[in-house]
Scaffold this active site. Structure first.
Site, PDB file in Angstrom:
ATOM      1  CG  HIS A 169      51.175  31.700  46.716  1.00 14.84           C
ATOM      2  ND1 HIS A 169      51.652  32.557  45.736  1.00 14.84           N
ATOM      3  CD2 HIS A 169      52.149  30.783  46.943  1.00 14.84           C
ATOM      4  CE1 HIS A 169      52.871  32.175  45.395  1.00 14.84           C
ATOM      5  NE2 HIS A 169      53.192  31.115  46.109  1.00 14.84           N
TER       6      HIS A 169
ATOM      7  CG  MET B 148      48.882  37.368  37.547  1.00 17.11           C
ATOM      8  SD  MET B 148      49.444  36.201  38.803  1.00 17.11           S
ATOM      9  CE  MET B 148      48.751  34.676  38.166  1.00 17.11           C
TER      10      MET B 148
HETATM   11  C1  GAR Z   1      46.199  30.341  40.237  1.00 20.02           C
HETATM   12  O1  GAR Z   1      46.946  29.155  40.271  1.00 20.02           O
HETATM   13  C2  GAR Z   1      46.558  31.236  41.411  1.00 20.02           C
HETATM   14  O2  GAR Z   1      46.819  30.539  42.585  1.00 20.02           O
HETATM   15  C3  GAR Z   1      47.814  31.880  40.894  1.00 20.02           C
HETATM   16  O3  GAR Z   1      47.565  32.121  39.523  1.00 20.02           O
HETATM   17  C4  GAR Z   1      46.593  31.190  39.026  1.00 20.02           C
HETATM   18  C5  GAR Z   1      45.426  31.961  38.460  1.00 20.02           C
HETATM   19  O4  GAR Z   1      44.514  31.125  37.816  1.00 20.02           O
HETATM   20  N1  GAR Z   1      48.112  33.068  41.621  1.00 20.02           N
HETATM   21  C6  GAR Z   1      49.336  33.476  41.897  1.00 20.02           C
HETATM   22  O5  GAR Z   1      50.339  32.917  41.518  1.00 20.02           O
HETATM   23  C7  GAR Z   1      49.419  34.751  42.750  1.00 20.02           C
HETATM   24  N2  GAR Z   1      50.704  34.858  43.348  1.00 20.02           N
HETATM   25  P1  GAR Z   1      43.007  31.560  37.531  1.00 20.02           P
HETATM   26  O6  GAR Z   1      43.035  32.906  36.802  1.00 20.02           O
HETATM   27  O7  GAR Z   1      42.481  30.483  36.639  1.00 20.02           O
HETATM   28  O8  GAR Z   1      42.266  31.635  38.832  1.00 20.02           O
END
Ligand code: GAR
Length: 198
Positions: free
Chosen positions: A111, A92
């Site tokens: 994404h 993030m």
């Molecule tokens: C996921 O849904 C990923 O696609 C999103 O955050 C989540 C992380 O989950 N990423 C974004 O929004 C980046 N712009 P995780 O830590 O369980 O993999």
């Protein structure tokens, strides 16, 4: 030669887990996860790395004091470990051109929407799904793309659509998109890119 993969994370790490599982199942066979880096010391993703026997470290922008120092430290570690491919898996933090040009065509990101919808600055995590439901789209999904200096603006590698269902909340939609799309296309893209790398 197997490509060295680094996975950058910030939170729960379910996408990291999907990559670990894909490596164990032979879906990722042209590369090996060598390192996990988190910007957040409390990220559960660090536990997942530990359980899988993968080296991990925390690089905190807060502690380093600036974006510049943060990116310098990331670059230093990634170069030291001779990383070929950097996978942003729920990472993030925005990365500037200094970082993205140092690793041109060697960074991919997952994404949780069908780019170019609901992406760019400010669209991350649950906010993406809130925006999709607010707009009233009937289909959303996930995208894996190369990372350049434009947030979510690099070349698309893989996408998968997921239907929105009656009664969806951002949390329910997030889970469905992870299960049906992210956890599949991220490992697949990772293998594709490693395989095609010189
Ligand atoms: C996921 O849904 C990923 O696609 C999103 O955050 C989540 C992380 O989950 N990423 C974004 O929004 C980046 N712009 P995780 O830590 O369980 O993999």
């Amino acid at each position: 030669m197997l490509k060295n993969i680094a996975v950058l994370v910030s939170g729960g790490g379910t996408n990291l887990q999907a990559l670990i599982d894909a490596q164990n199942d032979g879906i990722i066979k042209s590369g090996k996860i060598k390192l996990v880096i988190s910007n957040n010391k409390n990220a559960y993703a660090l536990e997942r790395a530990k359980n899988a026997g993968i080296d991990s470290l925390v690089i905190s922008k807060k502690e380093l004091g600036s974006q510049d120092a943060f990116e310098d430290e990331l670059i230093k570690k990634l170069d030291e470990e001779k990383i070929d491919l950097i996978v942003l898996a729920g990472f993030m933090c925005i990365l500037t051109e200094k970082f993205t040009s140092h690793f041109a065509d060697r960074i991919i990101n997952v994404h949780p929407s069908l780019i170019p919808s609901f992406c760019g600055k400010g669209f991350y995590g649950l906010k993406v799904h809130e925006a999709a439901l607010e707009y009233g789209v009937k289909v959303s999904g996930a995208t894996v793309h190369f990372v350049n200096e434009i947030p979510d603006g690099g070349k698309i590698i893989l996408q998968k659509a997921v239907n929105i269902e009656e009664g969806d909340t951002p949390e329910i939609l997030q889970k469905r998109i992870m299960q049906e799309a992210e956890w599949k296309i991220l490992p697949a893209a990772c293998e594709m890119v490693c395989k095609n790398m010189n």
